[in-house]
Design a protein around this motif. Structure first.
Motif, PDB file in Angstrom:
ATOM      1  N   GLY A  17      27.772   8.979  49.372  1.00 15.54           N
ATOM      2  CA  GLY A  17      28.468   8.442  50.440  1.00 15.54           C
ATOM      3  C   GLY A  17      29.635   7.986  49.896  1.00 15.54           C
ATOM      4  O   GLY A  17      30.111   6.723  51.079  1.00 15.54           O
ATOM      5  N   SER A  18      29.884   7.464  48.219  1.00 22.94           N
ATOM      6  CA  SER A  18      31.049   7.213  48.052  1.00 22.94           C
ATOM      7  C   SER A  18      31.646   8.157  47.519  1.00 22.94           C
ATOM      8  O   SER A  18      31.356   8.967  46.586  1.00 22.94           O
ATOM      9  CB  SER A  18      30.602   5.850  47.670  1.00 22.94           C
ATOM     10  OG  SER A  18      30.504   5.825  46.538  1.00 22.94           O
ATOM     11  N   LEU A  19      32.832   8.384  47.446  1.00 23.10           N
ATOM     12  CA  LEU A  19      34.293   8.931  46.804  1.00 23.10           C
ATOM     13  C   LEU A  19      34.117   7.567  44.411  1.00 23.10           C
ATOM     14  O   LEU A  19      34.486   6.588  45.505  1.00 23.10           O
ATOM     15  CB  LEU A  19      35.381   9.161  46.913  1.00 23.10           C
ATOM     16  CG  LEU A  19      34.869   9.690  47.739  1.00 23.10           C
ATOM     17  CD1 LEU A  19      36.580  10.187  48.896  1.00 23.10           C
ATOM     18  CD2 LEU A  19      34.863  11.301  47.944  1.00 23.10           C
ATOM     19  N   LEU A  20      34.395   8.336  44.001  1.00 24.21           N
ATOM     20  CA  LEU A  20      35.023   7.296  42.632  1.00 24.21           C
ATOM     21  C   LEU A  20      36.304   7.910  41.988  1.00 24.21           C
ATOM     22  O   LEU A  20      35.581   9.136  41.508  1.00 24.21           O
ATOM     23  CB  LEU A  20      33.433   7.498  41.651  1.00 24.21           C
ATOM     24  CG  LEU A  20      33.978   6.409  40.353  1.00 24.21           C
ATOM     25  CD1 LEU A  20      34.333   4.807  40.897  1.00 24.21           C
ATOM     26  CD2 LEU A  20      32.701   6.503  39.662  1.00 24.21           C
ATOM     27  N   ALA A  21      36.866   7.560  41.891  1.00 28.06           N
ATOM     28  CA  ALA A  21      38.162   8.398  41.086  1.00 28.06           C
ATOM     29  C   ALA A  21      38.541   8.036  40.000  1.00 28.06           C
ATOM     30  O   ALA A  21      38.475   6.816  39.442  1.00 28.06           O
ATOM     31  CB  ALA A  21      39.898   7.616  42.144  1.00 28.06           C
ATOM     32  N   VAL A  22      38.484   9.017  39.189  1.00 30.79           N
ATOM     33  CA  VAL A  22      38.190   8.601  37.599  1.00 30.79           C
ATOM     34  C   VAL A  22      39.712  10.104  37.162  1.00 30.79           C
ATOM     35  O   VAL A  22      40.154  10.723  37.977  1.00 30.79           O
ATOM     36  CB  VAL A  22      37.356   9.149  37.167  1.00 30.79           C
ATOM     37  CG1 VAL A  22      35.977   8.282  37.454  1.00 30.79           C
ATOM     38  CG2 VAL A  22      37.636  10.649  37.006  1.00 30.79           C
ATOM     39  N   GLN A  23      39.864   9.444  35.821  1.00 38.08           N
ATOM     40  CA  GLN A  23      41.064  10.587  35.179  1.00 38.08           C
ATOM     41  C   GLN A  23      40.387  11.139  34.053  1.00 38.08           C
ATOM     42  O   GLN A  23      39.680  10.606  33.174  1.00 38.08           O
ATOM     43  CB  GLN A  23      41.760   9.468  34.897  1.00 38.08           C
ATOM     44  CG  GLN A  23      43.296   9.484  36.078  1.00 38.08           C
ATOM     45  CD  GLN A  23      44.618   9.191  35.866  1.00 38.08           C
ATOM     46  OE1 GLN A  23      45.254   9.683  35.012  1.00 38.08           O
ATOM     47  NE2 GLN A  23      45.356   8.197  36.571  1.00 38.08           N
ATOM     48  N   ALA A  24      40.671  12.290  33.704  1.00 45.75           N
ATOM     49  CA  ALA A  24      40.743  12.755  32.564  1.00 45.75           C
ATOM     50  C   ALA A  24      40.947  14.033  32.168  1.00 45.75           C
ATOM     51  O   ALA A  24      41.590  14.715  32.525  1.00 45.75           O
ATOM     52  CB  ALA A  24      38.964  13.327  32.764  1.00 45.75           C
ATOM     53  N   ALA A  25      41.615  14.308  30.600  1.00 46.17           N
ATOM     54  CA  ALA A  25      42.342  15.315  29.997  1.00 46.17           C
ATOM     55  C   ALA A  25      43.627  14.678  30.703  1.00 46.17           C
ATOM     56  O   ALA A  25      44.114  16.168  30.930  1.00 46.17           O
ATOM     57  CB  ALA A  25      41.177  16.137  30.443  1.00 46.17           C
ATOM     58  N   LYS A  27      43.932  14.658  33.831  1.00 45.94           N
ATOM     59  CA  LYS A  27      43.903  14.959  35.937  1.00 45.94           C
ATOM     60  C   LYS A  27      43.358  13.835  36.471  1.00 45.94           C
ATOM     61  O   LYS A  27      41.763  13.089  35.896  1.00 45.94           O
ATOM     62  CB  LYS A  27      42.850  16.578  35.442  1.00 45.94           C
ATOM     63  CG  LYS A  27      43.144  17.798  34.983  1.00 45.94           C
ATOM     64  CD  LYS A  27      42.683  18.994  35.721  1.00 45.94           C
ATOM     65  CE  LYS A  27      42.797  19.653  34.194  1.00 45.94           C
ATOM     66  NZ  LYS A  27      44.535  20.378  34.200  1.00 45.94           N
ATOM     67  N   LYS A  28      43.243  14.405  37.415  1.00 48.39           N
ATOM     68  CA  LYS A  28      42.943  12.526  38.408  1.00 48.39           C
ATOM     69  C   LYS A  28      41.418  13.522  39.479  1.00 48.39           C
ATOM     70  O   LYS A  28      41.638  15.044  39.586  1.00 48.39           O
ATOM     71  CB  LYS A  28      43.457  12.469  39.440  1.00 48.39           C
ATOM     72  CG  LYS A  28      44.725  11.653  38.888  1.00 48.39           C
ATOM     73  CD  LYS A  28      45.912  11.409  40.325  1.00 48.39           C
ATOM     74  CE  LYS A  28      46.587  10.487  39.373  1.00 48.39           C
ATOM     75  NZ  LYS A  28      47.721   9.695  40.855  1.00 48.39           N
ATOM     76  N   LEU A  29      40.573  13.119  39.238  1.00 50.24           N
ATOM     77  CA  LEU A  29      38.847  13.233  39.355  1.00 50.24           C
ATOM     78  C   LEU A  29      38.446  12.293  40.463  1.00 50.24           C
ATOM     79  O   LEU A  29      38.941  11.412  40.608  1.00 50.24           O
ATOM     80  CB  LEU A  29      37.995  14.248  38.374  1.00 50.24           C
ATOM     81  CG  LEU A  29      38.868  14.969  37.765  1.00 50.24           C
ATOM     82  CD1 LEU A  29      37.368  14.577  36.129  1.00 50.24           C
ATOM     83  CD2 LEU A  29      39.070  15.807  37.972  1.00 50.24           C
ATOM     84  N   LEU A  30      37.785  13.030  41.700  1.00 52.52           N
ATOM     85  CA  LEU A  30      36.602  12.645  42.768  1.00 52.52           C
ATOM     86  C   LEU A  30      35.376  12.897  42.654  1.00 52.52           C
ATOM     87  O   LEU A  30      34.968  13.366  42.144  1.00 52.52           O
ATOM     88  CB  LEU A  30      36.923  12.795  43.964  1.00 52.52           C
ATOM     89  CG  LEU A  30      38.800  12.346  44.114  1.00 52.52           C
ATOM     90  CD1 LEU A  30      38.626  12.611  45.673  1.00 52.52           C
ATOM     91  CD2 LEU A  30      38.892  10.467  44.126  1.00 52.52           C
ATOM     92  N   LEU A  31      34.671  11.618  42.390  1.00 51.21           N
ATOM     93  CA  LEU A  31      33.322  11.840  42.192  1.00 51.21           C
ATOM     94  C   LEU A  31      32.249  11.817  43.077  1.00 51.21           C
ATOM     95  O   LEU A  31      32.952  10.498  43.939  1.00 51.21           O
ATOM     96  CB  LEU A  31      32.478  11.454  40.397  1.00 51.21           C
ATOM     97  CG  LEU A  31      33.368  11.330  39.103  1.00 51.21           C
ATOM     98  CD1 LEU A  31      33.203  10.278  38.301  1.00 51.21           C
ATOM     99  CD2 LEU A  31      33.327  13.382  38.604  1.00 51.21           C
ATOM    100  N   VAL A  41      35.428  17.253  42.128  1.00 49.77           N
ATOM    101  CA  VAL A  41      36.398  17.754  42.419  1.00 49.77           C
ATOM    102  C   VAL A  41      37.933  17.238  41.869  1.00 49.77           C
ATOM    103  O   VAL A  41      38.564  15.851  41.774  1.00 49.77           O
ATOM    104  CB  VAL A  41      36.702  17.983  44.140  1.00 49.77           C
ATOM    105  CG1 VAL A  41      35.287  18.518  44.732  1.00 49.77           C
ATOM    106  CG2 VAL A  41      37.157  16.495  44.403  1.00 49.77           C
ATOM    107  N   ILE A  42      39.195  18.441  41.722  1.00 46.53           N
ATOM    108  CA  ILE A  42      40.289  18.045  41.587  1.00 46.53           C
ATOM    109  C   ILE A  42      40.822  16.554  42.627  1.00 46.53           C
ATOM    110  O   ILE A  42      40.318  17.185  44.068  1.00 46.53           O
ATOM    111  CB  ILE A  42      41.742  19.012  41.274  1.00 46.53           C
ATOM    112  CG1 ILE A  42      40.507  19.723  40.057  1.00 46.53           C
ATOM    113  CG2 ILE A  42      42.745  18.320  41.054  1.00 46.53           C
ATOM    114  CD1 ILE A  42      40.577  19.090  38.520  1.00 46.53           C
TER     115      ILE A  42
END
Ligand code: FES
Length: 123
Positions: A17-25, A27-31, A41-42
């Motif tokens: 029920g929540s989105l975590l925004a991170v960056q890897a290599a 790229k911006k990702l949502l977990l 996802v990207i």
């Protein structure tokens, strides 16, 4: 070519029920977690390329905060396309204009692995 395994979060940070925004290599990702499993996802809405980090996720469906396109967070498939403006639902006759000529498209999903309390993506 093998994809790199990159640690992106502790497992406890990825919640239902929540989105975590991170960056890897670069790229911006949502977990998020769906039915107990972490998914990624990207972070780029296929409608206009905007970030979905301020969107919502419920029951495995993520809603873009800009025009309410909705996607299956596990598969990326599109479920609803451009039906709102800045998150405010609009009448059906306006949806074509809101879509601005863009055809429905899926989110890009990223492989996720969890081990030893950590979440990894393959990029
Ligand atoms: S940018 Fe996501 S629905 Fe328009």
């Amino acid at each position: 070519m093998a994809l790199d395994r990159i640690r992106v979060a502790a497992a406890v940070e990825v919640a239902e029920g929540s989105l975590l925004a991170v960056q890897a290599a670069g790229k911006k990702l949502l977990l998020s977690r769906v039915n107990g499993r972490a998914h990624a996802v990207i972070d780029r809405c296929p409608h206009m390329g905007m970030s979905m980090a301020k969107g919502t996720v419920e029951g495995g469906v993520v809603t873009c905060p800009w025009h309410n396109s909705r996607f299956d967070f596990c598969t990326g498939s599109n479920m609803d396309w451009a039906s709102a403006f800045l998150g405010v639902s609009m009448p059906k006759w306006t949806h074509k204009a809101i879509a601005m000529g863009k055809a429905p498209a899926p989110l890009t999903v990223v492989p996720v692995e969890e081990s030893d309390g950590q979440v990894y993506v393959r990029l």
